[in-house]
Design a protein around this motif. Sequence first.
Motif, PDB file in Angstrom:
ATOM      1  N   ASN A  39       3.058   5.937  -2.642  1.00 23.40           N
ATOM      2  CA  ASN A  39       4.389   6.736  -2.939  1.00 23.40           C
ATOM      3  C   ASN A  39       4.840   6.555  -4.432  1.00 23.40           C
ATOM      4  OD1 ASN A  39       4.506   7.772  -0.430  1.00 23.40           O
ATOM      5  ND2 ASN A  39       5.689   6.069   0.105  1.00 23.40           N
ATOM      6  N   ALA A  40       4.144   5.807  -5.141  1.00 21.74           N
ATOM      7  CA  ALA A  40       4.466   5.496  -6.731  1.00 21.74           C
ATOM      8  C   ALA A  40       6.043   5.014  -6.652  1.00 21.74           C
ATOM      9  CB  ALA A  40       4.515   6.501  -7.735  1.00 21.74           C
ATOM     10  N   SER A  41       6.166   4.226  -5.488  1.00 23.56           N
ATOM     11  CA  SER A  41       7.665   3.535  -5.847  1.00 23.56           C
ATOM     12  C   SER A  41       7.558   2.089  -5.773  1.00 23.56           C
ATOM     13  CB  SER A  41       8.452   3.689  -4.351  1.00 23.56           C
ATOM     14  OG  SER A  41       7.597   3.432  -3.331  1.00 23.56           O
ATOM     15  N   GLY A  42       8.723   1.414  -5.962  1.00 25.47           N
ATOM     16  CA  GLY A  42       8.831  -0.253  -5.833  1.00 25.47           C
ATOM     17  C   GLY A  42       9.060  -0.800  -4.491  1.00 25.47           C
ATOM     18  N   PHE A  43       8.818  -2.167  -4.583  1.00 21.94           N
ATOM     19  CA  PHE A  43       8.759  -2.801  -3.441  1.00 21.94           C
ATOM     20  C   PHE A  43       9.549  -4.204  -3.705  1.00 21.94           C
ATOM     21  CE2 PHE A  43       4.732  -3.905  -5.599  1.00 21.94           C
ATOM     22  CZ  PHE A  43       4.837  -5.249  -5.488  1.00 21.94           C
TER      23      PHE A  43
ATOM     24  N   GLN B  42       0.869  -1.197   0.185  1.00 24.70           N
ATOM     25  CA  GLN B  42      -0.110   0.056  -0.075  1.00 24.70           C
ATOM     26  C   GLN B  42       0.826   1.319   0.193  1.00 24.70           C
ATOM     27  OE1 GLN B  42      -2.355  -0.587   3.395  1.00 24.70           O
ATOM     28  NE2 GLN B  42      -3.938  -1.620   2.325  1.00 24.70           N
ATOM     29  N   MET B  43       2.275   1.250   1.005  1.00 26.64           N
ATOM     30  CA  MET B  43       2.826   2.484   0.722  1.00 26.64           C
ATOM     31  C   MET B  43       3.511   2.649  -0.568  1.00 26.64           C
ATOM     32  SD  MET B  43       4.491   2.023   4.552  1.00 26.64           S
ATOM     33  CE  MET B  43       5.556   3.351   4.315  1.00 26.64           C
ATOM     34  N   ALA B  44       4.030   1.447  -1.057  1.00 22.99           N
ATOM     35  CA  ALA B  44       4.597   1.703  -2.501  1.00 22.99           C
ATOM     36  C   ALA B  44       3.674   2.315  -3.566  1.00 22.99           C
ATOM     37  CB  ALA B  44       5.188   0.374  -2.913  1.00 22.99           C
TER      38      ALA B  44
END
Length: 641
Positions: free
Chosen positions: A19-23, A14-16
Amino acid sequence: ELEAELLCAKLEVQMACANASGFQASKFAAVLDAALSFRARCAGLGEQLEAVVNSARLGLRRLGERPDVRPESDQVGMARRWRMEFEATSDVIEGMLRALRHPEAATSVPASSLEQALDHCWRFLLELVGVLERVRDSASHESVAADADTLRDALEDVLSKLLECKLTVQDNAARCLAQDVQLAVASLSAAQVGQTSAWEFFSANAIDLADVVPTKFAEEMLPHPAAFGPAAHMEGDPIGGEFPPVLRILSYNIFLRSPAPQFTHNTDDDRKDERLCRFVEHLARYDLICLQEAFGAFSQRRDWLVSVAKRFGLHDSHRSSTNVRPRFIIDGGLLILSRLPIVFKASMTFEQGIHLDRLSAKGALYVKIQCGPSGPFLHVCTTHLQSTYSKDSLEQSRSVRHKQLMSLIAFLREQTDDATDGSSSAGPRRQWPLLLCGTLNFNGRRGPMDGTHSAEYQSVMQRLREQLGEVRDMLYDVCGSHPVTYADTRLTAGGEEHPVERVLTNSEVYESETLKRQCLDYMFFFPHCHLEAMPDPVVPATCQVEKFAVDRAKDVGAPVTQLSDHYGVEASLAIIDSPAYAARQNPEQRARGPSDPEKWSALVSRTRAEAEPSGTSDTERPGEDLQSEACDGSGTRADLA
């Protein structure tokens, strides 16, 4: 641990996304693999448990020769059931015969115990009559069929003797007389000989009782002609006509309140539509249905119920009038449905009650039904008295119920007056039996766990007996105590008391020792009067509580566990046909009020013009509160005016 890992992985995803970031995909895949592994372990454990269960079943089958341990088939279980029934009946007869041999048996043996033994024998022999009929119809040899027919006729004679003995026991108990020991011994001995002969017949002819499925007693064997003795056939009376030999009756507070704001309901809309659709499935079981809290104001549910009842043969009906404003807001909520012709009907309205009851035009409905081609007749009345809403208002509610009861008694004395000779008498002049049922709202139980008579119950019974003659509480006579009909509870394995029903019943009721586990619904039977030299036209047979419970195992998704917050009371009455009724002219119901229609109309108009709506009593508004109708043979209404 796995649950925590899954939640952490979910948060990272959900945080990725936020933030539109990878995981880390590898970490997420590892968590999913752990979940799959856990599921596989659970599946393996389930297979092991199933193997343990199968092993236990196999071990039980190999246990010795104990029949109570080995799993038995349906056929073996059915044979055991019949054997146990024979043994139980034999034990009941032998035990009562031993008691009757006592020198003081006429006064020392309780009438209720003797009546219970007679009932047990009567029910079992009646069921044997049905079994013998099945054996006769399926017998391959004529001799077996003839023996079965002969034995059946003998059992039918014993049934009539048992019923006659039961009526004698009831009559002696009502008159505080000693019991007829010789008659009881002769009846029970005849029943013992009959059941022994039946067992010898089944054994000698190798009748396999495992193939005979037990009957549903109340629905199949009770209407059997042998249940109450052979009835005399009368000319013009077609066999299998519209008049049944047994009248099946239901009194039920169905809890169909009028539409109201959301805060007035216990749960949503009290699930009215769902409960009503399930209730109509039971209509075919009864010949006469008396309902309370079936309100017709601001709703079409009651009209729909009446129309559906006609499809099940309940063509005649009588309902509370909805024309009650401005004195009240909603009607009295009473409804009578009848399979038999209604020859006369009337209604009355009580004075305003207290609390929420002041909004409802509570009262009583009366009908006179025809139970045979030329008689007998039965007076029927259903009512709904003042409710008790809290412990603080108990005394005030009792006072209101007392006034309503006195008004009801005066109403019944007037409507059930069958005398046509114009004689005046202080006692009741009723010739035909009267059935009074409904939610009378006084608690017959002394306490939540004490089913003996309460003080208010004793007071009510005394007034009914003084004003209307001999009265029998059918439910109490059968049960031996007052059963719970409202706010029932159950005990758990740990000894805790839990409510049986939580959806429709107000939860605050279960917190009060005064309001929970009450007996509020009754069925009172008043025998006939002034019919000398004639047999009893109507005889009470059975009476019991019908809970209308919903089986959620079969009715998946049902929103309720029972169809109302009250239990119903169902009973059966035997209609005794007699040629004496044919000789009697069908009685005409006397018209109420002035005989001249013009005088009646003038009286009603003048009373309505002079009376104020807020201060008008029932006796001051005869055109609205005391309504009477006569019906012709086809069921059409004819205004007496």
